[in-house]
Design an enzyme around this catalytic site. Structure first.
Site, PDB file in Angstrom:
ATOM      1  N   GLU A 223     123.473  55.779  53.471  1.00 27.40           N
ATOM      2  CA  GLU A 223     123.390  56.595  52.596  1.00 27.40           C
ATOM      3  C   GLU A 223     122.222  57.157  52.204  1.00 27.40           C
ATOM      4  O   GLU A 223     121.450  57.176  50.993  1.00 27.40           O
ATOM      5  CB  GLU A 223     124.182  56.024  51.599  1.00 27.40           C
ATOM      6  CG  GLU A 223     125.556  55.354  51.461  1.00 27.40           C
ATOM      7  CD  GLU A 223     126.233  54.700  50.471  1.00 27.40           C
ATOM      8  OE1 GLU A 223     125.809  54.363  49.453  1.00 27.40           O
ATOM      9  OE2 GLU A 223     127.376  54.319  50.521  1.00 27.40           O
TER      10      GLU A 223
ATOM     11  N   GLU B  99     132.593  54.121  54.934  1.00 24.23           N
ATOM     12  CA  GLU B  99     132.814  53.890  53.559  1.00 24.23           C
ATOM     13  C   GLU B  99     133.580  54.616  52.790  1.00 24.23           C
ATOM     14  O   GLU B  99     133.452  55.858  52.823  1.00 24.23           O
ATOM     15  CB  GLU B  99     131.689  53.339  52.785  1.00 24.23           C
ATOM     16  CG  GLU B  99     130.765  51.954  53.224  1.00 24.23           C
ATOM     17  CD  GLU B  99     129.601  51.947  52.121  1.00 24.23           C
ATOM     18  OE1 GLU B  99     129.808  52.033  51.038  1.00 24.23           O
ATOM     19  OE2 GLU B  99     128.633  51.242  52.541  1.00 24.23           O
TER      20      GLU B  99
END
Ligand code: BMA
Length: 382
Positions: A182, A299
């Protein structure tokens, strides 16, 4: 078709397979190479289901032998198990208080049952001593020549020791390693806003080189995983590739996408979210095809499952209804904390839908896969 054409086509197929099996680590163990080759095959057949910390704890229990909320609801473990080694250099348990010794045991048990392990790293800030969320300029200071390079190396050495100890007897267990995730968001110190793109790439390349060439770790596949919430719909590809370290440094093109699957902060109507979700999967599917890599939804999830049909409505149906046959190797949902679980326990209102999701021929749980660590023997049982 004449014989020459057939030979030519066969050669193309052969070259394709060769290109596909090119790993970041050309000297990876045979089992790691086999797993990688099988990920391409599995992605064509279905989508494996993954869950973070599945065996470590769940709804109302902590570290009890054999337990798993997914198993107790569906009758099978997930195919993919996520773990995190944040604090491996400083504590005996990780940032979520999972005991590292037990983590090794669960990783081994998963491997022995035929499942896949993937490890992320919520790394504390080597410069300030704060946690992953300590958002200050750090990356350039931990690169070679930087003021805190030594501190970074200490952490990396500890991570390498953990990864090396992932063994079953003499076998080094193949691991999908997913560091610095991320990074296109700004919530971690390694994220956009606290580092230049160039330094992020340098950190990734240095880390891979160190683990592979200095530490001699031969059991790793490397997953890159930006976050969808920071990829504008009109320039998805560009957003995804911010900080991409290059094809030689990445095996798996991951994506973290909570944004398009019912997250409260995304106020679009559900149908539009489904559309954007599919566009984001199409992107990694296409990039994986172009680059000869594996795509995965590394995710996702909806905390607390306030939508009972979340699994079929937000994940399964949109994928099934997509005009492209998406090759996504797995989808992994996050951890089951009491306040914010991502898979339902067996008495939860979302359990029926999750069972439906598991029974669907497209989703692959542990009971649906076999021999992922062997060449040409992988079996998908659904
Ligand atoms: C985040 C949250 C945190 C946790 C971290 C690592 O998404 O779940 O509570 O510490 O992941 O698992």
């Amino acid at each position: 078709m004449n014989r020459l054409t057939i030979h030519f086509l066969l050669l193309i197929c052969f070259l394709n397979v060769q290109a596909q099996s090119k790993l970041v680590d050309p000297k990876a163990t045979r089992k790691t190479k086999a797993l990688y080759a099988n990920l391409f095959r599995v992605a064509e057949e279905g989508i494996m289901f993954g869950h973070e910390d599945d065996q470590a704890y769940g709804y109302g229990w902590w570290a009890e032998k054999g337990r798993s909320d997914v198993m107790e609801t569906t009758g099978t473990y997930p195919a993919v198990h996520g773990w995190d080694i944040g604090r491996v250099s400083t504590q005996l348990f990780n940032l979520d208080t999972v005991d590292f010794k037990k983590m090794h045991r669960w990783i081994k048990a998963t491997y022995k049952r035929g499942g896949i392990n993937t490890i992320s790293w919520h790394l504390d800030n080597p410069k300030t001593g704060g946690d992953s969320w300590e958002r200050v300029e750090t990356v350039k200071h931990i690169l070679p020549g930087g003021s805190h390079h030594k501190e970074y190396l200490e952490k990396l050495d500890a991570a390498a020791r953990f990864l090396k100890r992932c063994r079953a007897g003499l076998t080094r267990i193949p691991i999908v390693f997913r560091p610095f995730h991320e990074h296109n968001g700004s919530w971690f110190w390694w994220g956009k806003g606290h580092t230049s793109e160039e330094d992020y790439i340098a950190l990734w390349r240095f880390t891979v080189g160190y683990l592979r060439d200095q530490k001699g770790l031969r059991n790793l596949l490397y997953a890159y995983s930006p976050d969808r919430s920071r990829m504008p719909m009109d320039s998805l590809r560009q957003g995804y590739l911010w900080g991409y370290p290059g094809d030689e440094y990445v095996d798996i093109l991951g994506l973290d996408n909570y944004w398009d699957v019912g997250r409260a902060s995304n106020e679009k109507p559900l149908e539009e979210q489904n559309g954007d979700f599919i566009e984001s999967l199409k992107l990694i599917h296409e990039l994986a095809e172009e680059k000869g890599k594996v795509a995965a939804l590394t995710e996702t999830g909806l905390a607390g499952l306030p939508m009972n049909e979340w699994f079929t409505r937000m994940i399964l149906n949109p994928v099934k209804e997509c005009d492209v046959d998406l090759n996504i190797a797995w989808v992994l949902v996050w951890r089951n904390r009491f306040e914010g679980f991502y898979t339902p326990h067996k008495d939860h209102a979302a359990a029926d839908d999750f069972i439906k999701f598991e029974k669907d021929p497209m989703t692959l749980f542990e009971s649906d896969i076999q021999n992922l660590y062997k060449f040409n023997k992988a079996l998908i049982r659904k």
